[in-house]
Design a protein around this motif. Structure first.
Motif, PDB file in Angstrom:
ATOM      1  N   VAL B 171       0.864  -1.183   0.000  1.00  0.00           N
ATOM      2  CA  VAL B 171       0.000   0.000   0.000  1.00  0.00           C
ATOM      3  C   VAL B 171       0.903   1.237   0.000  1.00  0.00           C
ATOM      4  O   VAL B 171       1.825   1.325   0.810  1.00  0.00           O
ATOM      5  CB  VAL B 171      -0.898   0.005   1.256  1.00  0.00           C
ATOM      6  CG1 VAL B 171      -1.702   1.287   1.330  1.00  0.00           C
ATOM      7  CG2 VAL B 171      -1.798  -1.202   1.252  1.00  0.00           C
ATOM      8  N   LEU B 175      -0.738   7.197   1.215  1.00  0.00           N
ATOM      9  CA  LEU B 175      -2.099   7.024   1.715  1.00  0.00           C
ATOM     10  C   LEU B 175      -2.116   7.144   3.235  1.00  0.00           C
ATOM     11  O   LEU B 175      -2.968   7.812   3.829  1.00  0.00           O
ATOM     12  CB  LEU B 175      -2.577   5.634   1.297  1.00  0.00           C
ATOM     13  CG  LEU B 175      -4.020   5.493   0.861  1.00  0.00           C
ATOM     14  CD1 LEU B 175      -4.334   6.471  -0.250  1.00  0.00           C
ATOM     15  CD2 LEU B 175      -4.249   4.065   0.377  1.00  0.00           C
ATOM     16  N   SER B 179      -3.666  10.254   5.596  1.00  0.00           N
ATOM     17  CA  SER B 179      -4.568  10.038   6.714  1.00  0.00           C
ATOM     18  C   SER B 179      -4.040  10.720   7.971  1.00  0.00           C
ATOM     19  O   SER B 179      -4.791  11.387   8.691  1.00  0.00           O
ATOM     20  CB  SER B 179      -4.739   8.540   6.948  1.00  0.00           C
ATOM     21  OG  SER B 179      -5.403   8.320   8.158  1.00  0.00           O
ATOM     22  N   VAL B 193      -7.297   2.749   7.225  1.00  0.00           N
ATOM     23  CA  VAL B 193      -6.893   3.168   5.884  1.00  0.00           C
ATOM     24  C   VAL B 193      -5.989   2.112   5.241  1.00  0.00           C
ATOM     25  O   VAL B 193      -6.303   1.553   4.199  1.00  0.00           O
ATOM     26  CB  VAL B 193      -6.189   4.538   5.912  1.00  0.00           C
ATOM     27  CG1 VAL B 193      -5.738   4.919   4.510  1.00  0.00           C
ATOM     28  CG2 VAL B 193      -7.132   5.582   6.470  1.00  0.00           C
ATOM     29  N   VAL B 194      -4.886   1.806   5.914  1.00  0.00           N
ATOM     30  CA  VAL B 194      -3.905   0.916   5.299  1.00  0.00           C
ATOM     31  C   VAL B 194      -4.416  -0.516   5.223  1.00  0.00           C
ATOM     32  O   VAL B 194      -4.416  -1.148   4.172  1.00  0.00           O
ATOM     33  CB  VAL B 194      -2.563   0.983   6.056  1.00  0.00           C
ATOM     34  CG1 VAL B 194      -1.568   0.033   5.433  1.00  0.00           C
ATOM     35  CG2 VAL B 194      -2.029   2.400   6.034  1.00  0.00           C
ATOM     36  N   ARG B 196      -7.410  -1.648   5.300  1.00  0.00           N
ATOM     37  CA  ARG B 196      -8.552  -1.817   4.406  1.00  0.00           C
ATOM     38  C   ARG B 196      -8.107  -1.895   2.965  1.00  0.00           C
ATOM     39  O   ARG B 196      -8.642  -2.665   2.174  1.00  0.00           O
ATOM     40  CB  ARG B 196      -9.520  -0.654   4.576  1.00  0.00           C
ATOM     41  CG  ARG B 196     -10.730  -1.059   5.371  1.00  0.00           C
ATOM     42  CD  ARG B 196     -11.630   0.089   5.537  1.00  0.00           C
ATOM     43  NE  ARG B 196     -12.685   0.063   4.541  1.00  0.00           N
ATOM     44  CZ  ARG B 196     -13.788   0.780   4.705  1.00  0.00           C
ATOM     45  NH1 ARG B 196     -13.927   1.552   5.775  1.00  0.00           N
ATOM     46  NH2 ARG B 196     -14.726   0.736   3.797  1.00  0.00           N
ATOM     47  N   THR B 197      -7.118  -1.088   2.635  1.00  0.00           N
ATOM     48  CA  THR B 197      -6.622  -1.111   1.263  1.00  0.00           C
ATOM     49  C   THR B 197      -5.949  -2.452   0.960  1.00  0.00           C
ATOM     50  O   THR B 197      -6.034  -2.963  -0.144  1.00  0.00           O
ATOM     51  CB  THR B 197      -5.605   0.017   1.040  1.00  0.00           C
ATOM     52  OG1 THR B 197      -6.121   1.186   1.674  1.00  0.00           O
ATOM     53  CG2 THR B 197      -5.393   0.279  -0.418  1.00  0.00           C
ATOM     54  N   ALA B 198      -5.298  -3.005   1.990  1.00  0.00           N
ATOM     55  CA  ALA B 198      -4.571  -4.254   1.788  1.00  0.00           C
ATOM     56  C   ALA B 198      -5.447  -5.474   2.051  1.00  0.00           C
ATOM     57  O   ALA B 198      -4.954  -6.585   2.138  1.00  0.00           O
ATOM     58  CB  ALA B 198      -3.345  -4.288   2.689  1.00  0.00           C
ATOM     59  N   ARG B 285      -8.384  -7.257  -5.891  1.00  0.00           N
ATOM     60  CA  ARG B 285      -7.990  -6.002  -5.281  1.00  0.00           C
ATOM     61  C   ARG B 285      -6.910  -5.280  -6.060  1.00  0.00           C
ATOM     62  O   ARG B 285      -6.806  -4.070  -6.016  1.00  0.00           O
ATOM     63  CB  ARG B 285      -7.476  -6.276  -3.860  1.00  0.00           C
ATOM     64  CG  ARG B 285      -8.590  -6.400  -2.863  1.00  0.00           C
ATOM     65  CD  ARG B 285      -9.097  -5.044  -2.489  1.00  0.00           C
ATOM     66  NE  ARG B 285     -10.417  -5.164  -1.881  1.00  0.00           N
ATOM     67  CZ  ARG B 285     -10.982  -4.150  -1.242  1.00  0.00           C
ATOM     68  NH1 ARG B 285     -10.379  -2.996  -1.139  1.00  0.00           N
ATOM     69  NH2 ARG B 285     -12.177  -4.301  -0.713  1.00  0.00           N
ATOM     70  N   LEU B 286      -6.079  -6.041  -6.715  1.00  0.00           N
ATOM     71  CA  LEU B 286      -4.953  -5.423  -7.398  1.00  0.00           C
ATOM     72  C   LEU B 286      -5.025  -5.721  -8.885  1.00  0.00           C
ATOM     73  O   LEU B 286      -4.446  -6.684  -9.361  1.00  0.00           O
ATOM     74  CB  LEU B 286      -3.623  -5.947  -6.835  1.00  0.00           C
ATOM     75  CG  LEU B 286      -3.379  -5.672  -5.379  1.00  0.00           C
ATOM     76  CD1 LEU B 286      -2.246  -6.530  -4.882  1.00  0.00           C
ATOM     77  CD2 LEU B 286      -3.054  -4.209  -5.148  1.00  0.00           C
TER      78      LEU B 286
END
Lengths: 278, 290
Positions: B171, B175, B179, B193-194, B196-198, B285-286
């Motif tokens: 990530v 980002l 935050s 933030v982190v 959730r993205t991962a 996701r990616l």
């Protein structure tokens, strides 16, 4: 994480205490294992572990290294992606399933065809009656199980060698094999060594597949064809049916021995790999 | 490719070319040798396992020795129970450790934790079984699903921590800093933030760890033991698929051996599904498979 590791060491230690007190250092050199007589020695299992692992390494190292060289240096990229996947899949297969295969698919032809052939050579390491299960079968099954480890870690070490190294050799007029032999392998040496050490650590600790094909006898193994036990397999087989607290303690001490050796190997292997990939 | 060195005889050049192609073939043969056992194993499991497969096999209890038929329904339920316990213990601890390593793992503590994780992942699984036996089974005087779950959780921990860390490190740091710049506390940024993205990467890590744990047999032998009947209570001895395969395989009864193949097929399918989910979770996701 630290708590988990500490817990594993401490709890096994606690359980092994009676045996530690009772036998001391003689435990590792005594060959007598007779739960009904309260006499316990680790030697047959140490030897069994050593022999099966050595056999597995002797088979898996050349094949795994050859496969890794082919994938990294010779194969076209599309074939590489295509072959790498099944080899890594082999690592995901649970060890009971490999053991099942070893017991019903590998052992019968060993007993009927391969072992009699070996026995006819008359060499003392092939003495005894062919029964299929035994140290030979266990080593073969272990070789199958560590092959993916050897292959994928060796591949990692080989691909870490800079491209310029190869191009320099080609520029000097070397053939592909000469490039691999004198240019790539020496540069990847410590990574390849690390791969071997990590694979050995896995072979030593592997339990179920070995327990299913090694024959499980607590006697000193006489030849590659005889049945035997390894540190891990005897624990798996006897622990729940331990006849006394001392028996259980002795098994726990075998576990501690195994833990100590594998931890040392895995630390050594990681350090070697790290030096290689950087 | 084989430019001749000065004063090389044609004989020598031919010999070098021959060695080169011989070694190429030899290494190619190594690939074939490596794939042979895998092909044989998959073929046998599917061929023999399919014969044992039926609705009854998946949903019924094992029959007593001497009667044919019966199934591994209790093993399936038991495996699910034990894996559930393992996930409840290992997921928060492993993912938490991974988040910590990614956020603050560059110092001495981080290096120490990472090193311990590597060491722990090299520990043989039987020994973990012994430790959990001493910790839970002996004091409780009872084999249980909880003990089995704890043993599997200890094996899952290092894998989870490493894989989570790798997923989180992918990530972009911007980002996280954005935050923080908005005044969000560090731990909240890390989690909301982190992480959730991962999430895709973390799901992958979880599935792979579960897939590995699902096939583990040795640590269950003396923690969850086994059970010939239905059990959903976590404090009771519990059957599991891998232990059933082991018991059936080493038994002298042909019908049980037949069922061992069936159970092996079920277990392989389970592991394959978990691996597939792991791959899909990352891909979703990616995009582009970064």
């Amino acid at each position: 994480m630290a708590a988990a590791l500490g817990l594993v060491v401490a709890e096994s230690w606690k359980l092994a205490l009676p045996a530690l007190h009772r036998f001391g250092a003689a435990f590792v050199v005594s060959a007598a294992w007779d739960p009904t007589q309260d006499s316990f020695g680790a030697l047959p299992f140490l030897l069994g572990t050593l022999v099966t692992s050595a056999e597995a390494m002797a088979l898996a190292l050349p094949v795994g290294l050859g496969a890794a060289i082919f994938l990294s240096e010779m194969a076209p990229p599309r074939l590489r992606a295509f072959v790498r996947f099944p080899i890594e899949m082999l690592a995901a297969i649970p060890s009971v399933v490999v053991g099942l295969w070893g017991l019903f698919v590998l052992a019968p032809p060993l007993r009927d065809h391969v072992e009699p052939l070996f026995a006819r050579t008359g060499l003392p390491i092939f003495a005894g009656t062919p029964v299929g299960v035994g140290l030979l079968a266990a080593g073969l099954v272990l070789a199958v199980m560590v092959l993916p480890t050897v292959t994928s870690l060796s591949l990692e070490a080989l691909t870490a060698v800079p491209r310029a190294q190869r191009e320099g050799f080609y520029a000097l007029g070397a053939t592909r094999w000469e490039t691999v032999r004198r240019g790539v392998l020496p540069a990847a040496r410590s990574g390849l060594f690390g791969a071997a050490v990590l694979a050995l650590g896995r072979a030593l600790g592997e339990t179920m597949a070995v327990a299913m094909v090694v024959g499980n006898s607590p006697d000193m193994p006489r030849s590659l064809l005889s049945t035997g036990s390894t540190l891990a397999s005897v624990i798996a087989n006897e622990f729940t049916e331990a006849v006394s607290d001392l028996h259980q303690a002795a098994l726990a001490e075998l576990g501690l021995l195994l833990l100590g050796v594998t931890l040392l190997l895995s630390i050594a292997g990681r350090l070697l790999m790290r030096r290689a990939v950087r | 490719m084989t430019a001749a060195p000065p004063r090389a005889s044609p004989f020598r050049r031919r010999r070098r070319a021959f060695v080169d192609s011989a070694m190429t073939w030899l290494c190619g043969a190594c690939i074939a040798i490596a794939l042979l056992p895998l092909a044989s194993l998959l073929f046998m499991v599917v061929a023999r396992g399919a014969g044992a497969m039926s609705w009854t096999f998946l949903t019924h209890l094992p029959k007593p020795v001497g009667e044919t038929g019966g199934g591994v329904g209790n093993g399936l339920v038991g495996s699910a129970l034990i894996l559930g316990v393992a996930a409840v213990i290992a997921l928060p601890a492993g993912v938490g450790a991974g988040l910590y390593l990614a956020a603050r793992g560059d110092g001495a503590t981080g290096r120490a934790v990472r090193f311990l994780a590597e060491v722990l992942s090299g520990a043989p699984s039987v020994v973990v079984g012994i430790a959990v036996y001493a910790l839970l089974v002996r004091p409780m005087h009872r084999f249980s699903a909880v003990a089995g779950g704890l043993a599997l959780a200890i094996l899952m921990l290092p894998m989870l921590a490493r894989a989570t860390e790798e997923a989180v490190r992918m990530v972009p740091r911007d980002l996280f800093e954005a935050s923080l710049a908005l005044g969000v506390a560090e731990w909240r940024s890390s989690l909301w933030v982190v992480a959730r993205t991962a999430l895709g990467g973390i799901t992958t890590a979880g599935c792979l760890a579960l897939a590995r744990a699902a096939g583990e047999t040795a640590p269950l032998l003396f923690t969850a033991l086994g059970n010939a009947f239905w059990n959903v209570r976590p404090d009771q001895p519990t059957a599991s698929l891998p232990v059933q395969i082991f018991d059936y395989a080493v038994s002298p009864y042909p019908d049980w051996q037949r069922q061992a193949w069936g159970a092996a097929l079920v277990l392989l399918l389970l592991v394959a599904v978990l691996n597939a989910v792991a791959r899909i979770a990352t891909r979703a996701r990616l995009p582009g498979g970064a």
